[in-house]
Design an enzyme around this catalytic site. Sequence first.
Site, mmCIF file in Angstrom:
data_model
loop_
_atom_site.group_PDB
_atom_site.id
_atom_site.type_symbol
_atom_site.label_atom_id
_atom_site.label_comp_id
_atom_site.label_asym_id
_atom_site.label_seq_id
_atom_site.Cartn_x
_atom_site.Cartn_y
_atom_site.Cartn_z
ATOM 1 N N HIS A 63 0.821 -1.204 0.000
ATOM 2 C CA HIS A 63 0.000 0.000 0.000
ATOM 3 C C HIS A 63 0.859 1.260 0.000
ATOM 4 O O HIS A 63 0.468 2.284 -0.566
ATOM 5 C CB HIS A 63 -0.931 -0.003 1.216
ATOM 6 C CG HIS A 63 -2.034 0.993 1.128
ATOM 7 N ND1 HIS A 63 -3.116 0.823 0.294
ATOM 8 C CD2 HIS A 63 -2.238 2.173 1.758
ATOM 9 C CE1 HIS A 63 -3.939 1.857 0.422
ATOM 10 N NE2 HIS A 63 -3.424 2.689 1.299
ATOM 11 N N HIS A 110 -10.408 2.694 -0.622
ATOM 12 C CA HIS A 110 -10.588 2.382 0.797
ATOM 13 C C HIS A 110 -11.391 1.086 0.871
ATOM 14 O O HIS A 110 -12.419 1.000 1.541
ATOM 15 C CB HIS A 110 -11.277 3.525 1.534
ATOM 16 C CG HIS A 110 -10.479 4.008 2.701
ATOM 17 N ND1 HIS A 110 -11.004 4.265 3.934
ATOM 18 C CD2 HIS A 110 -9.150 4.241 2.827
ATOM 19 C CE1 HIS A 110 -10.052 4.662 4.766
ATOM 20 N NE2 HIS A 110 -8.917 4.663 4.108
ATOM 21 N N ARG A 131 -7.979 15.537 1.857
ATOM 22 C CA ARG A 131 -6.763 16.084 2.472
ATOM 23 C C ARG A 131 -5.610 16.112 1.481
ATOM 24 O O ARG A 131 -4.785 17.029 1.501
ATOM 25 C CB ARG A 131 -6.373 15.293 3.716
ATOM 26 C CG ARG A 131 -7.181 15.647 4.940
ATOM 27 C CD ARG A 131 -6.525 15.164 6.225
ATOM 28 N NE ARG A 131 -6.232 13.742 6.212
ATOM 29 C CZ ARG A 131 -7.127 12.785 6.428
ATOM 30 N NH1 ARG A 131 -8.399 13.105 6.660
ATOM 31 N NH2 ARG A 131 -6.785 11.509 6.405
ATOM 32 N N GLY A 551 -2.075 8.150 -8.626
ATOM 33 C CA GLY A 551 -3.251 7.389 -8.222
ATOM 34 C C GLY A 551 -2.939 6.442 -7.091
ATOM 35 O O GLY A 551 -2.245 6.791 -6.137
ATOM 36 N N ASN A 552 -3.401 5.217 -7.230
ATOM 37 C CA ASN A 552 -3.353 4.279 -6.123
ATOM 38 C C ASN A 552 -3.413 2.852 -6.666
ATOM 39 O O ASN A 552 -4.158 2.581 -7.609
ATOM 40 C CB ASN A 552 -4.550 4.563 -5.200
ATOM 41 C CG ASN A 552 -4.704 3.574 -4.067
ATOM 42 O OD1 ASN A 552 -5.791 3.063 -3.839
ATOM 43 N ND2 ASN A 552 -3.648 3.284 -3.351
#
Length: 755
Positions: A63, A110, A131, A551-552
């Site tokens: 992660h 998430h 955030r 991004g992720n």
Amino acid sequence: MDFYNFEPLKHSYPLEKQLSTTDLNTALDLGLLPEEFDRLVELLGRTPNFTELSIFSVMWSEHCSYKNSIIWLKTLPKDGPRMLAKAGEENAGLVDLGDGLGCVFKIESHNHPSALEPYQGAATGVGGINRDIFTMGARPIAQLNSLRFGDLKLEQTKRLLKGVVKGIGDYGNAFGIPTVGGELFFDACYHVNPLVNAMSAGIVKTGETVSATSYGVGNPIFIVGSATGKDGIHGAAFASKNITADSINDLPAVQVGDPFQEKLLLEATLEVIKTGAVIGMQDMGAAGIICSNAEMSAKGKHGMRIDLDKVPMRQSNMQPFEILLSESQERMLIVVKKGREKEVEAIFDKWDLNCAIIGEVTDTKRLHYFMNGELVADVPADDLVLGGGAPVYQRSYREPAYYQENLKFDISTIEEQQDLKAIADHLTTHPNIASKHWVSSQYDSMIGTATMTTNYPSDAALVHIKETQKAIALTIDCNSRYVYADPEKGCAIAVAEAARNITCAGGEPLAITNCLNFGNPYVPEVYWQFVGAIKGMRAACIKFQTPVTGGNVSFYNQSADGGPVFPTPTIGMLGMLDDIQTFMTTDFKEAGDLIYLIGMNVNDIASSQYLASYHGVTSCPAPYFDLDEEHDLHQTIKQLIKQKLVTSVHDVSDGGLYIALLESAMPNSVGFSIETSPKLRKDAFLFGEAQGRVVVSIKPQHIDSFTECMTSQKTPYSLLGHVTSDLLLVDEQSFGLITQAKNNYNQALHHILGE
């Protein structure tokens, strides 16, 4: 349920235990690989203590470090004439909008937290992504989300859906940022592991952004915002493993959010940036304090000394590793110019937020953590982070057996249906196609009064940039059924559809952010899906000149008994309207207008919702797609809009041509009368999902100009029919009245949920 009362994971180590040396078993228990433990011992020149081992366990998790994905992520295009910050340089992408304005945008997942505690998991996902935006100095002005769940008939799915939607709505509405768009998809593969992807975009004046960096020996380090608690500990590591029956033991990894506190933090953060006293700033998301310390120090090529006992805490007797790894929400780390501490403290005091100096910048390039004057951890900053010393792996991959089986699909094996209205009614009320009003009505889309698409339907969400003639266009897209069928083609389609939506809304696609949701990367067939998706994304982004801003990556989206989810590379795309006068809606305007199809009609039903849910056939390739033809289509649509020759524009996507026509007819309660093509099967013509097609309507008096324009373009086109007052006609067969179809479409999700 009171999450603050949970102890972190299975452990509660006294301080003396945390300062003692560890062994391989402890490392394995914290999620590190044997070779990673050996490498860590080599880096430190000694065996790490428990606090240090905990630090590396989260920072070297997938992660945080992207250790299994970074090799392929580096192949994505990141450069472009409008890029002000490349992928990986900052918390989010930064794109030049012209006239001294920039747009900061990003998407993140998430998933794991939402699988265990849907309300807080989704809520804190919204908080975290916002955030990332305002940490850079931008004010968030729009949110979107992409949600995927299992079979909606199951009570488990209903519980997760209701919890996630309420969590997103409650947090976003209270925080005061409009939710302007999104997508919702159901399939049994998401039963255990739902996907919750949140996207946010904000506006900033160019030159007024803040970087996530740290430098200047002796500069003070502040932690601001909420107090630190035990929620969220080891959250990054938790997100880097499969969902199992024992995952409930990881519930402390789910954070708890407070949108009102975040609103105060937003205003205080933007105000303190204006003082010029800030050297660098980063929000505390995954891995908490340690991640912010490490990434800022590595970027600025400095070190930090941190006194953990000075961190404001809402629980007593917190241990060093708990303080460092806590993912308590609504917190920021700020490096301030020495001598300007009072200015910063006064601002956060005005907003009634914690503001504490917890350390200072050093020239050591190391992170030294103290607790009550005692050194509890000493680690090198650069070796913790992506691009520094974090491990990088190139996993083996293998084409799964199902792929070749998919290619054997033959449309002739599917009996052509005679009752086309029954298929239309089935699709109209299917939860993947029907109105998502049950969801969207729980989100406030008008906060800020800039959303242009709340009452005017369009293929992309448009948000007006106040005091200008500009608007940003936003969309979030991925048909994961296509990606499962063919990862490379399916992901290219996701990028193309996002660009098509922005083009159809009258905008120009600029850049993308991505959220890459896959199963376990150590499974060769899963990693093959990931590699294929990256290749498809790369090709499409180069074609549409939409660089990847960041991004992720979310791996391990699978359960022990249920297998992986569909590969789901969610694409969030930013576009822009230089002049809001080019804004184009999807709705047919009045009876008598002519309806045209722009693009090629193909005898194809592969991977369509019709084939999957009406026939129950899922072994098939991705739908027809040609990247060059798709690009030509977009240029054609831009010309039609520029010359003001069309009154509505709507792309053909999920559900096929019939659903596109119905969605264009419903806003103004008009109907349509069309003719199918004798060259194609009627079910393929109406319900196939071949790509590269757009439905437009024009005024009869514009037919000559329209024909002249189309003749100069490369894209084929055909007359479908015309808009009627209320009847839905296909080859003169009645499909009913628009009022009934509209009612079925709007109420389907409510009926399924029993509300």
